[in-house]
Design a protein around this motif. Sequence first.
Motif, PDB file in Angstrom:
ATOM      1  N   LEU A  80       0.830  -1.211   0.000  1.00  0.00           N
ATOM      2  CA  LEU A  80       0.000   0.000   0.000  1.00  0.00           C
ATOM      3  C   LEU A  80       0.863   1.258   0.000  1.00  0.00           C
ATOM      4  O   LEU A  80       0.530   2.259  -0.648  1.00  0.00           O
ATOM      5  CB  LEU A  80      -0.954  -0.012   1.190  1.00  0.00           C
ATOM      6  CG  LEU A  80      -2.033  -1.086   1.129  1.00  0.00           C
ATOM      7  CD1 LEU A  80      -2.786  -1.169   2.462  1.00  0.00           C
ATOM      8  CD2 LEU A  80      -3.005  -0.844  -0.012  1.00  0.00           C
ATOM      9  N   ASP A  81       2.001   1.226   0.701  1.00  0.00           N
ATOM     10  CA  ASP A  81       2.920   2.356   0.718  1.00  0.00           C
ATOM     11  C   ASP A  81       3.509   2.586  -0.674  1.00  0.00           C
ATOM     12  O   ASP A  81       3.553   3.721  -1.160  1.00  0.00           O
ATOM     13  CB  ASP A  81       4.037   2.093   1.730  1.00  0.00           C
ATOM     14  CG  ASP A  81       5.029   3.243   1.799  1.00  0.00           C
ATOM     15  OD1 ASP A  81       4.634   4.337   2.250  1.00  0.00           O
ATOM     16  OD2 ASP A  81       6.198   3.056   1.396  1.00  0.00           O
ATOM     17  N   LEU A  82       3.942   1.516  -1.330  1.00  0.00           N
ATOM     18  CA  LEU A  82       4.533   1.659  -2.661  1.00  0.00           C
ATOM     19  C   LEU A  82       3.499   2.073  -3.702  1.00  0.00           C
ATOM     20  O   LEU A  82       3.826   2.778  -4.656  1.00  0.00           O
ATOM     21  CB  LEU A  82       5.252   0.371  -3.060  1.00  0.00           C
ATOM     22  CG  LEU A  82       6.481   0.037  -2.216  1.00  0.00           C
ATOM     23  CD1 LEU A  82       7.096  -1.285  -2.661  1.00  0.00           C
ATOM     24  CD2 LEU A  82       7.513   1.151  -2.249  1.00  0.00           C
ATOM     25  N   GLU A  83       2.254   1.674  -3.509  1.00  0.00           N
ATOM     26  CA  GLU A  83       1.191   2.172  -4.388  1.00  0.00           C
ATOM     27  C   GLU A  83       1.010   3.674  -4.176  1.00  0.00           C
ATOM     28  O   GLU A  83       0.871   4.435  -5.136  1.00  0.00           O
ATOM     29  CB  GLU A  83      -0.127   1.453  -4.114  1.00  0.00           C
ATOM     30  CG  GLU A  83      -0.208   0.065  -4.694  1.00  0.00           C
ATOM     31  CD  GLU A  83      -1.595  -0.521  -4.511  1.00  0.00           C
ATOM     32  OE1 GLU A  83      -2.497  -0.153  -5.285  1.00  0.00           O
ATOM     33  OE2 GLU A  83      -1.769  -1.338  -3.571  1.00  0.00           O
ATOM     34  N   ALA A  84       1.009   4.110  -2.911  1.00  0.00           N
ATOM     35  CA  ALA A  84       0.844   5.531  -2.596  1.00  0.00           C
ATOM     36  C   ALA A  84       1.985   6.360  -3.175  1.00  0.00           C
ATOM     37  O   ALA A  84       1.783   7.510  -3.565  1.00  0.00           O
ATOM     38  CB  ALA A  84       0.764   5.726  -1.081  1.00  0.00           C
ATOM     39  N   LYS A  85       3.171   5.776  -3.276  1.00  0.00           N
ATOM     40  CA  LYS A  85       4.345   6.482  -3.788  1.00  0.00           C
ATOM     41  C   LYS A  85       4.524   6.334  -5.291  1.00  0.00           C
ATOM     42  O   LYS A  85       5.486   6.825  -5.861  1.00  0.00           O
ATOM     43  CB  LYS A  85       5.593   5.993  -3.047  1.00  0.00           C
ATOM     44  CG  LYS A  85       5.572   6.397  -1.586  1.00  0.00           C
ATOM     45  CD  LYS A  85       6.735   5.836  -0.828  1.00  0.00           C
ATOM     46  CE  LYS A  85       6.673   6.332   0.628  1.00  0.00           C
ATOM     47  NZ  LYS A  85       7.595   5.624   1.493  1.00  0.00           N
ATOM     48  N   GLY A  86       3.592   5.627  -5.960  1.00  0.00           N
ATOM     49  CA  GLY A  86       3.658   5.484  -7.409  1.00  0.00           C
ATOM     50  C   GLY A  86       4.705   4.504  -7.899  1.00  0.00           C
ATOM     51  O   GLY A  86       5.146   4.590  -9.043  1.00  0.00           O
ATOM     52  N   VAL A  87       5.098   3.551  -7.057  1.00  0.00           N
ATOM     53  CA  VAL A  87       6.094   2.552  -7.440  1.00  0.00           C
ATOM     54  C   VAL A  87       5.415   1.281  -7.946  1.00  0.00           C
ATOM     55  O   VAL A  87       5.918   0.623  -8.852  1.00  0.00           O
ATOM     56  CB  VAL A  87       7.026   2.235  -6.237  1.00  0.00           C
ATOM     57  CG1 VAL A  87       8.016   1.137  -6.572  1.00  0.00           C
ATOM     58  CG2 VAL A  87       7.744   3.500  -5.792  1.00  0.00           C
ATOM     59  N   LEU A  88       4.272   0.946  -7.352  1.00  0.00           N
ATOM     60  CA  LEU A  88       3.468  -0.207  -7.764  1.00  0.00           C
ATOM     61  C   LEU A  88       2.111   0.277  -8.246  1.00  0.00           C
ATOM     62  O   LEU A  88       1.631   1.322  -7.809  1.00  0.00           O
ATOM     63  CB  LEU A  88       3.238  -1.178  -6.598  1.00  0.00           C
ATOM     64  CG  LEU A  88       4.428  -1.923  -6.027  1.00  0.00           C
ATOM     65  CD1 LEU A  88       3.960  -2.837  -4.893  1.00  0.00           C
ATOM     66  CD2 LEU A  88       5.143  -2.734  -7.081  1.00  0.00           C
ATOM     67  N   ALA A  89       1.502  -0.505  -9.129  1.00  0.00           N
ATOM     68  CA  ALA A  89       0.150  -0.209  -9.602  1.00  0.00           C
ATOM     69  C   ALA A  89      -0.669  -1.487  -9.549  1.00  0.00           C
ATOM     70  O   ALA A  89      -0.149  -2.578  -9.772  1.00  0.00           O
ATOM     71  CB  ALA A  89       0.184   0.326 -11.030  1.00  0.00           C
ATOM     72  N   ARG A  90      -1.957  -1.321  -9.261  1.00  0.00           N
ATOM     73  CA  ARG A  90      -2.843  -2.482  -9.246  1.00  0.00           C
ATOM     74  C   ARG A  90      -3.680  -2.495 -10.517  1.00  0.00           C
ATOM     75  O   ARG A  90      -4.031  -1.454 -11.057  1.00  0.00           O
ATOM     76  CB  ARG A  90      -3.719  -2.505  -8.000  1.00  0.00           C
ATOM     77  CG  ARG A  90      -4.663  -1.347  -7.849  1.00  0.00           C
ATOM     78  CD  ARG A  90      -5.573  -1.457  -6.648  1.00  0.00           C
ATOM     79  NE  ARG A  90      -4.846  -1.363  -5.390  1.00  0.00           N
ATOM     80  CZ  ARG A  90      -5.358  -1.687  -4.219  1.00  0.00           C
ATOM     81  NH1 ARG A  90      -6.599  -2.085  -4.133  1.00  0.00           N
ATOM     82  NH2 ARG A  90      -4.643  -1.582  -3.128  1.00  0.00           N
TER      83      ARG A  90
END
Length: 101
Positions: A80-90
């Motif tokens: 969830l942190d990496l999604e918030a930082k734009g590193v991962l996408a779902r």
Amino acid sequence: MTKASAIERVEMHNVMSPDHVVRVDKAKYDAMKAALLAAVPPTQPGLTVAEIKARVLPLLPDDLFPGGAKAGWWLKGVQLDLEAKGVLAREASKPMRLHRL
């Protein structure tokens, strides 16, 4: 100085709750982040969370995650942190799939 205050901390954000920030153990965060980024592919369609967890567990240091203890909580938090930082996408799929950006 107590043992708890000697632990270096890092802020962990949550894409689902943008205003909520928790401070967590930096060593565990960094270990999970490295394992997660090594496990998640850079291309779509990505992997399901169950597939990612299976790939992440062998990559985690046993001194921080003995027998995989608490790995599920850390996996979700760092995801969830990496999604918030734009590193991962779902992906908009069921089950949810993730890939690196």
